[in-house]
Design a protein around this motif. Structure first.
Motif, PDB file in Angstrom:
ATOM      1  N   PRO A  93       0.829  -1.275   0.009  1.00  0.00           N
ATOM      2  CA  PRO A  93       0.089  -0.038  -0.063  1.00  0.00           C
ATOM      3  C   PRO A  93       1.097   1.281   0.254  1.00  0.00           C
ATOM      4  N   LYS A  94       0.307   2.265  -0.405  1.00  0.00           N
ATOM      5  CA  LYS A  94       1.064   3.661  -0.321  1.00  0.00           C
ATOM      6  C   LYS A  94       1.419   4.165   0.958  1.00  0.00           C
ATOM      7  N   MET A  95       2.556   4.305   1.140  1.00  0.00           N
ATOM      8  CA  MET A  95       3.000   4.835   2.644  1.00  0.00           C
ATOM      9  C   MET A  95       2.722   6.144   2.985  1.00  0.00           C
ATOM     10  N   MET A  96       2.453   6.634   4.231  1.00  0.00           N
ATOM     11  CA  MET A  96       1.893   7.630   4.410  1.00  0.00           C
ATOM     12  C   MET A  96       3.134   8.819   4.595  1.00  0.00           C
ATOM     13  N   SER A  97       2.497   9.870   4.079  1.00  0.00           N
ATOM     14  CA  SER A  97       3.705  11.030   4.147  1.00  0.00           C
ATOM     15  C   SER A  97       3.858  11.321   5.690  1.00  0.00           C
ATOM     16  N   VAL A  98       5.010  12.424   5.889  1.00  0.00           N
ATOM     17  CA  VAL A  98       5.325  12.862   7.274  1.00  0.00           C
ATOM     18  C   VAL A  98       4.097  13.922   7.692  1.00  0.00           C
ATOM     19  N   GLU A 100       0.923  13.545   6.937  1.00  0.00           N
ATOM     20  CA  GLU A 100      -0.178  12.790   7.189  1.00  0.00           C
ATOM     21  C   GLU A 100       0.150  12.141   8.705  1.00  0.00           C
ATOM     22  N   ILE A 101       1.412  11.864   8.953  1.00  0.00           N
ATOM     23  CA  ILE A 101       1.709  11.284  10.204  1.00  0.00           C
ATOM     24  C   ILE A 101       1.475  12.498  11.225  1.00  0.00           C
ATOM     25  N   LYS A 102       2.003  13.346  11.132  1.00  0.00           N
ATOM     26  CA  LYS A 102       1.918  14.616  11.998  1.00  0.00           C
ATOM     27  C   LYS A 102       0.219  14.742  12.421  1.00  0.00           C
ATOM     28  N   ASN A 103      -0.513  14.900  11.335  1.00  0.00           N
ATOM     29  CA  ASN A 103      -1.891  15.058  11.487  1.00  0.00           C
ATOM     30  C   ASN A 103      -2.578  14.056  12.594  1.00  0.00           C
ATOM     31  N   ILE A 104      -2.168  12.880  12.255  1.00  0.00           N
ATOM     32  CA  ILE A 104      -2.793  11.726  13.217  1.00  0.00           C
ATOM     33  C   ILE A 104      -2.405  11.957  14.574  1.00  0.00           C
ATOM     34  N   VAL A 128       2.637   2.690   7.003  1.00  0.00           N
ATOM     35  CA  VAL A 128       3.688   3.554   7.637  1.00  0.00           C
ATOM     36  C   VAL A 128       4.914   3.275   8.142  1.00  0.00           C
ATOM     37  N   ASN A 129       5.773   3.857   7.664  1.00  0.00           N
ATOM     38  CA  ASN A 129       7.283   3.302   8.182  1.00  0.00           C
ATOM     39  C   ASN A 129       7.494   3.980   9.787  1.00  0.00           C
TER      40      ASN A 129
END
Length: 140
Positions: A93-98, A100-104, A128-129
């Motif tokens: 799957p497409k990995m989350m961007s930085v 997107e991680i911050k928003n979560i 996510v990595n």
């Protein structure tokens, strides 16, 4: 499901007589079968998250092998391994961007490192990595 898509790609590889893809698919299928047997003994089934984890480990192994072949300058093996890596990455799957991680993280009530890491492992495994999550946490 990822395994079904890999099986379809395997059929296509046989039709195209693509030996490189057939080789990596046989590795994926054998590891998936071992995983399935292990899960069945625990009363569980193989999920897409399990397959993503399996593919990520395989990609890492292929990348390490490619690095070793680069040291001895074996271009044929490097090309084959890179093709196999690209094939495997096509099922991830497409990995989350930085961002997107911050928003979560900002949306979470408990922003402690263990709580955030547990949340990402439970809800976003394979998307996510985890080292990216840890790096973002350190900057906050």
């Amino acid at each position: 499901m990822i395994l079904e898509n890999i099986n379809k790609a395997n059929v296509q590889a046989f039709k195209d007589k693509n030996v490189v893809v057939k080789d990596v698919v046989s590795v994926i299928k054998s590891r998936a079968k071992l995983l399935e047997v292990d899960k069945r003994t625990k009363g569980e089934t193989v999920t897409d998250a399990d397959m993503v984890n399996l593919l990520q480990k395989l990609i890492k192994e292929l990348q390490e092998a490619a690095e070793n072949y680069k040291k001895v300058n074996n271009q044929d093996e490097i090309k084959m391994l890179e093709e196999q890596i690209l094939f495997c990455q096509g099922f991830l799957p497409k990995m989350m961007s930085v961002d997107e991680i911050k928003n979560i993280i900002f949306a979470l009530e408990d922003k402690s490192i263990p709580s955030v890491m547990k949340h990402f492992k439970a809800n976003f495994a394979g998307q996510v990595n985890m080292s990216d999550v840890q790096a973002v946490l350190k900057t906050l």
